[in-house]
Design a protein around this motif. Structure first.
Motif, PDB file in Angstrom:
ATOM      1  N   ASP A 317       0.834  -1.219   0.000  1.00  0.00           N
ATOM      2  CA  ASP A 317       0.000   0.000   0.000  1.00  0.00           C
ATOM      3  C   ASP A 317       0.864   1.265   0.000  1.00  0.00           C
ATOM      4  O   ASP A 317       0.620   2.202  -0.751  1.00  0.00           O
ATOM      5  CB  ASP A 317      -0.932   0.011   1.222  1.00  0.00           C
ATOM      6  CG  ASP A 317      -2.033  -1.036   1.091  1.00  0.00           C
ATOM      7  OD1 ASP A 317      -2.169  -1.605  -0.017  1.00  0.00           O
ATOM      8  OD2 ASP A 317      -2.738  -1.292   2.082  1.00  0.00           O
ATOM      9  N   GLU A 318       1.905   1.246   0.861  1.00  0.00           N
ATOM     10  CA  GLU A 318       2.772   2.444   0.947  1.00  0.00           C
ATOM     11  C   GLU A 318       3.485   2.707  -0.373  1.00  0.00           C
ATOM     12  O   GLU A 318       3.520   3.836  -0.867  1.00  0.00           O
ATOM     13  CB  GLU A 318       3.853   2.237   2.014  1.00  0.00           C
ATOM     14  CG  GLU A 318       3.398   2.598   3.409  1.00  0.00           C
ATOM     15  CD  GLU A 318       4.396   2.081   4.439  1.00  0.00           C
ATOM     16  OE1 GLU A 318       5.594   1.953   4.119  1.00  0.00           O
ATOM     17  OE2 GLU A 318       3.939   1.762   5.558  1.00  0.00           O
ATOM     18  N   VAL A 319       4.052   1.659  -0.939  1.00  0.00           N
ATOM     19  CA  VAL A 319       4.813   1.849  -2.191  1.00  0.00           C
ATOM     20  C   VAL A 319       3.856   2.238  -3.319  1.00  0.00           C
ATOM     21  O   VAL A 319       4.157   3.123  -4.129  1.00  0.00           O
ATOM     22  CB  VAL A 319       5.636   0.571  -2.531  1.00  0.00           C
ATOM     23  CG1 VAL A 319       6.327   0.713  -3.871  1.00  0.00           C
ATOM     24  CG2 VAL A 319       6.658   0.299  -1.439  1.00  0.00           C
ATOM     25  N   LYS A 326       0.974   2.213  -9.163  1.00  0.00           N
ATOM     26  CA  LYS A 326       1.692   1.315 -10.098  1.00  0.00           C
ATOM     27  C   LYS A 326       2.889   0.648  -9.402  1.00  0.00           C
ATOM     28  O   LYS A 326       3.848   1.323  -9.041  1.00  0.00           O
ATOM     29  CB  LYS A 326       2.187   2.129 -11.296  1.00  0.00           C
ATOM     30  CG  LYS A 326       1.081   2.649 -12.164  1.00  0.00           C
ATOM     31  CD  LYS A 326       1.623   3.000 -13.550  1.00  0.00           C
ATOM     32  CE  LYS A 326       0.507   3.487 -14.424  1.00  0.00           C
ATOM     33  NZ  LYS A 326       0.428   4.943 -14.521  1.00  0.00           N
ATOM     34  N   LEU A 327       2.805  -0.667  -9.290  1.00  0.00           N
ATOM     35  CA  LEU A 327       3.898  -1.385  -8.610  1.00  0.00           C
ATOM     36  C   LEU A 327       4.877  -2.029  -9.581  1.00  0.00           C
ATOM     37  O   LEU A 327       6.034  -2.258  -9.254  1.00  0.00           O
ATOM     38  CB  LEU A 327       3.307  -2.479  -7.712  1.00  0.00           C
ATOM     39  CG  LEU A 327       2.603  -1.988  -6.443  1.00  0.00           C
ATOM     40  CD1 LEU A 327       1.986  -3.154  -5.689  1.00  0.00           C
ATOM     41  CD2 LEU A 327       3.590  -1.254  -5.546  1.00  0.00           C
ATOM     42  N   GLU A 335      11.619  -0.875  -4.176  1.00  0.00           N
ATOM     43  CA  GLU A 335      11.252  -0.425  -2.823  1.00  0.00           C
ATOM     44  C   GLU A 335      10.533  -1.516  -2.019  1.00  0.00           C
ATOM     45  O   GLU A 335      10.287  -1.337  -0.833  1.00  0.00           O
ATOM     46  CB  GLU A 335      10.356   0.823  -2.923  1.00  0.00           C
ATOM     47  CG  GLU A 335      11.149   2.054  -3.352  1.00  0.00           C
ATOM     48  CD  GLU A 335      10.272   3.270  -3.622  1.00  0.00           C
ATOM     49  OE1 GLU A 335       9.078   3.241  -3.279  1.00  0.00           O
ATOM     50  OE2 GLU A 335      10.798   4.252  -4.173  1.00  0.00           O
ATOM     51  N   LEU A 336      10.190  -2.611  -2.665  1.00  0.00           N
ATOM     52  CA  LEU A 336       9.483  -3.693  -1.952  1.00  0.00           C
ATOM     53  C   LEU A 336      10.492  -4.562  -1.209  1.00  0.00           C
ATOM     54  O   LEU A 336      10.761  -5.711  -1.574  1.00  0.00           O
ATOM     55  CB  LEU A 336       8.664  -4.539  -2.932  1.00  0.00           C
ATOM     56  CG  LEU A 336       7.512  -3.807  -3.625  1.00  0.00           C
ATOM     57  CD1 LEU A 336       6.814  -4.704  -4.630  1.00  0.00           C
ATOM     58  CD2 LEU A 336       6.503  -3.292  -2.585  1.00  0.00           C
ATOM     59  N   ARG A 337      11.043  -3.996  -0.143  1.00  0.00           N
ATOM     60  CA  ARG A 337      12.133  -4.693   0.557  1.00  0.00           C
ATOM     61  C   ARG A 337      11.606  -5.875   1.388  1.00  0.00           C
ATOM     62  O   ARG A 337      12.217  -6.924   1.464  1.00  0.00           O
ATOM     63  CB  ARG A 337      12.902  -3.700   1.425  1.00  0.00           C
ATOM     64  CG  ARG A 337      13.684  -2.709   0.552  1.00  0.00           C
ATOM     65  CD  ARG A 337      14.470  -1.698   1.350  1.00  0.00           C
ATOM     66  NE  ARG A 337      15.377  -2.317   2.302  1.00  0.00           N
ATOM     67  CZ  ARG A 337      15.207  -2.282   3.618  1.00  0.00           C
ATOM     68  NH1 ARG A 337      14.180  -1.664   4.146  1.00  0.00           N
ATOM     69  NH2 ARG A 337      16.080  -2.860   4.416  1.00  0.00           N
ATOM     70  N   TYR A 338      10.447  -5.660   2.010  1.00  0.00           N
ATOM     71  CA  TYR A 338       9.875  -6.766   2.791  1.00  0.00           C
ATOM     72  C   TYR A 338       9.432  -7.899   1.852  1.00  0.00           C
ATOM     73  O   TYR A 338       9.593  -9.079   2.165  1.00  0.00           O
ATOM     74  CB  TYR A 338       8.688  -6.274   3.636  1.00  0.00           C
ATOM     75  CG  TYR A 338       8.246  -7.293   4.659  1.00  0.00           C
ATOM     76  CD1 TYR A 338       8.970  -7.498   5.825  1.00  0.00           C
ATOM     77  CD2 TYR A 338       7.113  -8.080   4.432  1.00  0.00           C
ATOM     78  CE1 TYR A 338       8.585  -8.468   6.754  1.00  0.00           C
ATOM     79  CE2 TYR A 338       6.717  -9.045   5.356  1.00  0.00           C
ATOM     80  CZ  TYR A 338       7.460  -9.226   6.514  1.00  0.00           C
ATOM     81  OH  TYR A 338       7.078 -10.182   7.426  1.00  0.00           O
TER      82      TYR A 338
END
Ligand code: HEM
Length: 489
Positions: A317-319, A326-327, A335-338
């Motif tokens: 949601d944050e990214v 747009k992911l 940025e999707l580190r987790y």
């Protein structure tokens, strides 16, 4: 007279068995006795445990030793390496060149295309073949594959099935769609609405079952890892003949475009048609199955671990808020580190290759089996050294509560060294790691941006790993359900 001859023969056989089964003890090592034919791998021979589980058992039973002498199938003396510093020396450091070859048997005549795979090739030939592929996986080249990944993600989004779904099947459709597009620029028709109108996709029909458990897969795994003689007897091919012919046709008919095959064709070495077909085969076979299995397993682990899934949803949601929803673009995915940590943690729990097996090509010396002792072991040419990946990944001394899914283990950590071997390590490490992570992360983001994933059955009691296959596979599938959620952005 005949009876006497038989008795002498029996006694000689028993003595030979005893001699062979005590190979390591004669050299002064702590080691189990090696039984005729099955060595210490009876459970694998009977398809009761996978080879990774058998090695895990030997690893766990020998705490305190740097390495263990044991016997593979056909009572072949081998060494299972436990110590982290020794693993580093063998995979990355001073002894890499002494045992750089993978211990796999593939017949170059029968398996012309597979023999181009760097995983299978040895010595100088390995260097050349690997050098052809490595330039395809630089960060900038992998970035250029993103449009292929994005197109497949769009199809995946449109096709999420209602109700129960088998995650490995869905994941394989997706990765086949990506690799067919990224390597050849083709639509494999494994996903999407057009698929329902078209005849069944050959990609799916021929490739999806390739690494899955079947009546033959134990014999094939034994042929590949243990016995060229058995491979000859059953005529085993790593790449079946109909696939060899089809891949060669696909390469011959290739069209221009921005894809991996074109980049290879333009490489400075000037590759011939057969080399191109060999490399395309490697990219295809290495490119879809391991990533599909990883995607299926990460979904499974997230379905079982609500808290981890909530954290991933928060991150998505944050990214997405920062990137206008747009992911599937380079910066957002980065940025999707987790999300990436969840993938690595799933690969720790379910490594695609449960062990790496290296063959000694130049004799070298190992230090004493126990620290503090002075005796050394001379490793002879031909000896197989087993790197028990699954055992290392589940060692409680290396990972507290090793069976729990905790992606935090991979967040803000110094390099893991040989504690994490999901992609191997050192000069032979997986060159396709970036592409593998890119395509799985993109699919994970696509599936979970607007959905929660749940176990299909409340009483689900764990995935059953097939004891028969070379790559980790599940015997009964991974059954999940997707439920719509409202993203908070
Ligand atoms: C999540 C996905 C993947 C996983 C878990 C994975 C895992 C591995 C592992 C464990 C090895 C053996 C390393 C060793 O011997 O030390 C390997 C080798 C290899 N992988 Fe991957 N892989 C993945 C994706 C890919 C992709 C997408 C490609 C290419 C399209 C690829 C191409 C290769 C090749 C060519 C080798 C042989 C390297 C050599 O022996 O020099 N892999 N991979």
């Amino acid at each position: 007279m005949l009876l006497l001859a038989l008795l002498i023969l029996l006694a000689a056989t028993l003595l030979a068995w005893k001699w062979q089964g005590n190979h390591w003890r004669r050299l002064g090592l702590e080691a189990p006795f090696g039984w005729p034919l099955v060595g210490n791998m009876l459970d694998f021979a009977l398809a009761r445990r996978s080879y990774g589980e058998v090695y895990q058992h030997i690893y766990a039973q020998n705490r305190g030793l740097r390495y263990v002498g044991f016997y593979r199938l056909f009572n072949e003396p081998a060494i299972l390496v436990r110590d982290q510093e020794l693993l580093r020396r063998i995979l990355v450091g001073s002894n890499f060149a002494d045992c750089a070859d993978n211990a796999v048997y593939v017949d170059q005549q029968r398996d012309v295309l597979a023999s181009h795979n760097p995983f299978i090739a040895n010595g100088h030939r390995w260097r050349i073949l690997r050098a052809d592929l490595v330039p395809l996986f630089t960060p900038s080249r992998v970035r250029q594959t993103l449009p292929h990944v994005a197109k497949a993600c769009q199809l995946l989004r449109d096709q999420l099935p209602p109700g129960r779904c088998e995650a490995k099947d869905l994941a394989t459709r997706y990765t086949l769609q990506v690799v067919a597009s990224a390597i050849f620029g083709l639509d494999a028709q494994c996903l999407g609405r057009r698929r329902r109108l078209a005849p069944p996709s050959r990609w799916l029909e021929w490739l999806a079952p390739l690494f899955q458990p079947s009546a033959w897969s134990l014999l094939e795994t034994v042929s590949l890892l243990h016995s060229p003689r058995l491979a000859g007897l059953i005529g085993h091919r790593y790449v079946p003949l109909h696939l060899q012919q089809w891949f060669s046709e696909l390469v011959a008919a290739r069209s221009a475009g921005d894809n991996l095959l074109q980049w290879l064709a333009a490489s400075k070495r000037g590759l011939g048609q057969q080399e191109l077909a060999g490399h395309a085969t490697t990219l295809l076979l290495e490119g879809y199955e391991t990533s599909a299995m990883l995607l299926a397993f990460v979904l499974y682990e997230l379905a079982r671990n609500e808290e981890a899934q909530q954290r991933l949803h928060m991150e998505l949601d944050e990214v997405a808020r920062r990137h206008a929803g747009k992911l599937i673009e380079q910066v957002a995915l980065g940025e999707l580190r987790y999300g990436e940590a969840a993938l690595l943690e799933a690969l720790r729990l379910h490594p695609a290759m449960q062990a790496l097996q290296k063959r000694c090509t130049k004799s070298f010396t190992l230090p004493a089996q126990k620290s503090g002792a002075s005796s050394v072991l001379n490793v002879d040419v031909g000896t197989v050294l087993v790197v028990p990946v699954q055992a290392i990944h589940l060692d409680p001394q290396l990972y507290p509560a090793p069976h729990q899914f905790r992606p935090d283990r991979f967040l803000d950590q110094p390099p893991m060294g040989c504690r994490f071997l999901g992609f191997g390590a050192g000069p032979r490490m997986c060159p396709g790691m970036r592409l593998g992570l890119l395509q799985t992360k993109a699919a994970l983001a696509t599936l979970l941006q607007e959905h929660c994933v749940l176990l299909a059955d409340e009483d689900e009691c764990g995935v059953e790993v097939s004891p028969r296959t070379f790559l980790t596979a599940s015997s009964k599938g991974i059954w999940l359900r997707f439920q719509r959620r409202t993203p908070l952005y």
